[in-house]
Design an enzyme around this catalytic site. Structure first.
Site, PDB file in Angstrom:
ATOM      1  N   GLN A 122       0.845  -1.192   0.000  1.00  0.00           N
ATOM      2  CA  GLN A 122       0.000   0.000   0.000  1.00  0.00           C
ATOM      3  C   GLN A 122       0.882   1.244   0.000  1.00  0.00           C
ATOM      4  OE1 GLN A 122      -2.157   2.010   3.242  1.00  0.00           O
ATOM      5  NE2 GLN A 122      -4.030   1.302   2.245  1.00  0.00           N
TER       6      GLN A 122
ATOM      7  N   TYR B 285      -5.784  11.065   4.054  1.00  0.00           N
ATOM      8  CA  TYR B 285      -4.420  11.286   3.594  1.00  0.00           C
ATOM      9  C   TYR B 285      -4.430  11.990   2.236  1.00  0.00           C
ATOM     10  CZ  TYR B 285      -3.693   8.320   7.581  1.00  0.00           C
ATOM     11  OH  TYR B 285      -3.722   7.819   8.858  1.00  0.00           O
TER      12      TYR B 285
ATOM     13  N   ARG C 266      -7.742   2.189  -2.861  1.00  0.00           N
ATOM     14  CA  ARG C 266      -8.590   2.133  -1.668  1.00  0.00           C
ATOM     15  C   ARG C 266      -9.240   3.503  -1.422  1.00  0.00           C
ATOM     16  NH1 ARG C 266      -7.671   0.967   4.805  1.00  0.00           N
ATOM     17  NH2 ARG C 266      -9.125  -0.764   4.918  1.00  0.00           N
TER      18      ARG C 266
ATOM     19  N   GLY D 223      -9.246  -6.139   9.221  1.00  0.00           N
ATOM     20  CA  GLY D 223      -8.129  -5.440   9.832  1.00  0.00           C
ATOM     21  C   GLY D 223      -7.728  -6.025  11.164  1.00  0.00           C
TER      22      GLY D 223
END
Length: 358
Positions: free
Chosen positions: A99, A181, A228, A315
């Protein structure tokens, strides 16, 4: 009927099952130059029974780092260190994507070798809150707005990191366009107040996400590129006002590329309609990190059976259960994640969770 334990072809990459390990920051890149360690190798190898592992966020540049002790993919040293991880996962029969995450305005000079630097963002809008650093909590600072030339250079950083990922042995890359982000910051009007080609109406705000994705797909192949997104997510002081329109426009633009997958994380309960709309819009492999996930929850598995998703990403449940596919198959039992050891620290809460075999 398709179930979560059936194999799937991910644009030419065969996955043993439809259970993915979602990306999770662990802040344990203690090797020289922010590189993975022996414990990192063990951590990912332990979880190779996942159909797909997506790594923790890996910064594509020095300024892309947002948290202490997170790894990079912008130096030869980092590429070599990640090769040890990918070799171990492959030796255990797994598949692993890197990622790529640029934190944008979420960061602090205390993290970087040159403490005169400022974080960068679409616009000079400071997030509320604080960031943990080795010097203690620090207030977020107002970031520096990227110039047009710097926006293009940052897109190049993503492409370069993707090329490094393939050199390091990864099966592909996932672009982190979620959770507040940099890519997400461009998508949202509250953090993107630009008046040039990168800001303003929806078609401009989606441009950075689209151009990054296109650049990476051109560099390593669309089939090895995933994206994502987290529609409606307010994490890191984000606020969206036109969620469905923004994400549908972005996915419509990316649809012709033939991406490896689209990964939606449902951080906000009640937005399943948006998930379903994106599922309908995107014809490729659809990965879902569902809002129904809990520490001991296997109730999401029917989302594969009813066609809501092709792959389910877990997760915290995967963090605490290295053999999660086997545990999901038997409806548990599950180890409970130790939240105190999620970020930083030693091997406790990292590579010491037991498997069903003991």
């Amino acid at each position: 009927m398709t179930i979560a334990f059936d194999p799937i072809d991910l644009s030419g990459t065969r996955l043993a099952n439809r259970i993915a390990m979602a990306p999770m920051t662990r802040s344990r890149a203690f090797g020289p130059g922010l590189t993975p360690t022996d414990s990192t190798v063990e951590y990912y190898a332990q979880r190779a029974s996942a159909g797909l592992i997506v790594t923790e966020g890996i910064q594509p540049s020095v300024i892309g780092q947002g948290y202490p002790d997170t790894p990079g993919l912008h130096s030869a040293e980092q590429v070599a260190a990640w090769r040890r991880v990918t070799d171990a996962v492959h030796a255990n029969g797994g598949r692993i994507f890197a990622q790529i995450m640029h934190a944008g305005r979420i960061g602090h000079p205390a993290l970087w070798p040159d403490q005169e630097l400022l974080s960068v963002a679409p616009s000079a809008v400071a997030p509320q809150g604080q960031l943990y650093t080795h010097e203690g909590p620090k207030d977020f600072l107002t970031p520096r707005e990227l110039t047009g030339a710097e926006v293009r250079a940052t897109i190049g950083d993503f492409a370069s990191a993707a090329r490094n990922a393939i050199e390091a042995g990864f099966d592909g890359v996932e672009l982190h366009g979620a959770n507040g982000y940099l890519i997400h910051q461009f998508l949202t009007a509250g953090t993107n107040r630009r008046t040039d080609e990168w800001g303003g109406p929806v078609e401009n705000r989606i441009r950075f996400a689209a151009e990054v994705t296109k650049a990476v797909a051109a560099e390593i192949g669309a089939s090895r590129t995933g994206l994502r997104l987290s529609p409606g997510n307010a994490h890191n002081d984000m606020a969206e006002t036109d969620t469905e329109a923004t994400y549908l426009a972005l996915v419509e633009q990316l649809e012709p590329l033939g991406l490896g997958y689209l990964h939606i994380t449902e951080n906000v309960p009640g937005l399943r309609d948006v998930t379903l709309a994106l599922r309908k819009q995107f014809s490729g492999t659809f990965v879902l990190n569902p809002s129904t996930e809990g520490f001991t929850d296997h109730g999401a598995l029917p989302l594969i059976e009813d066609g809501t998703a092709d792959i389910l990403a877990f997760g915290a449940l995967f963090l605490a259960n290295p053999d999660l596919p086997a545990r999901l198959k038997t409806a548990g039992p599950y180890n409970t994640p130790d939240t105190a050891t999620f970020f930083g620290g030693d091997d406790k809460g990292y590579i010491d969770y037991p498997t069903l075999a003991g």
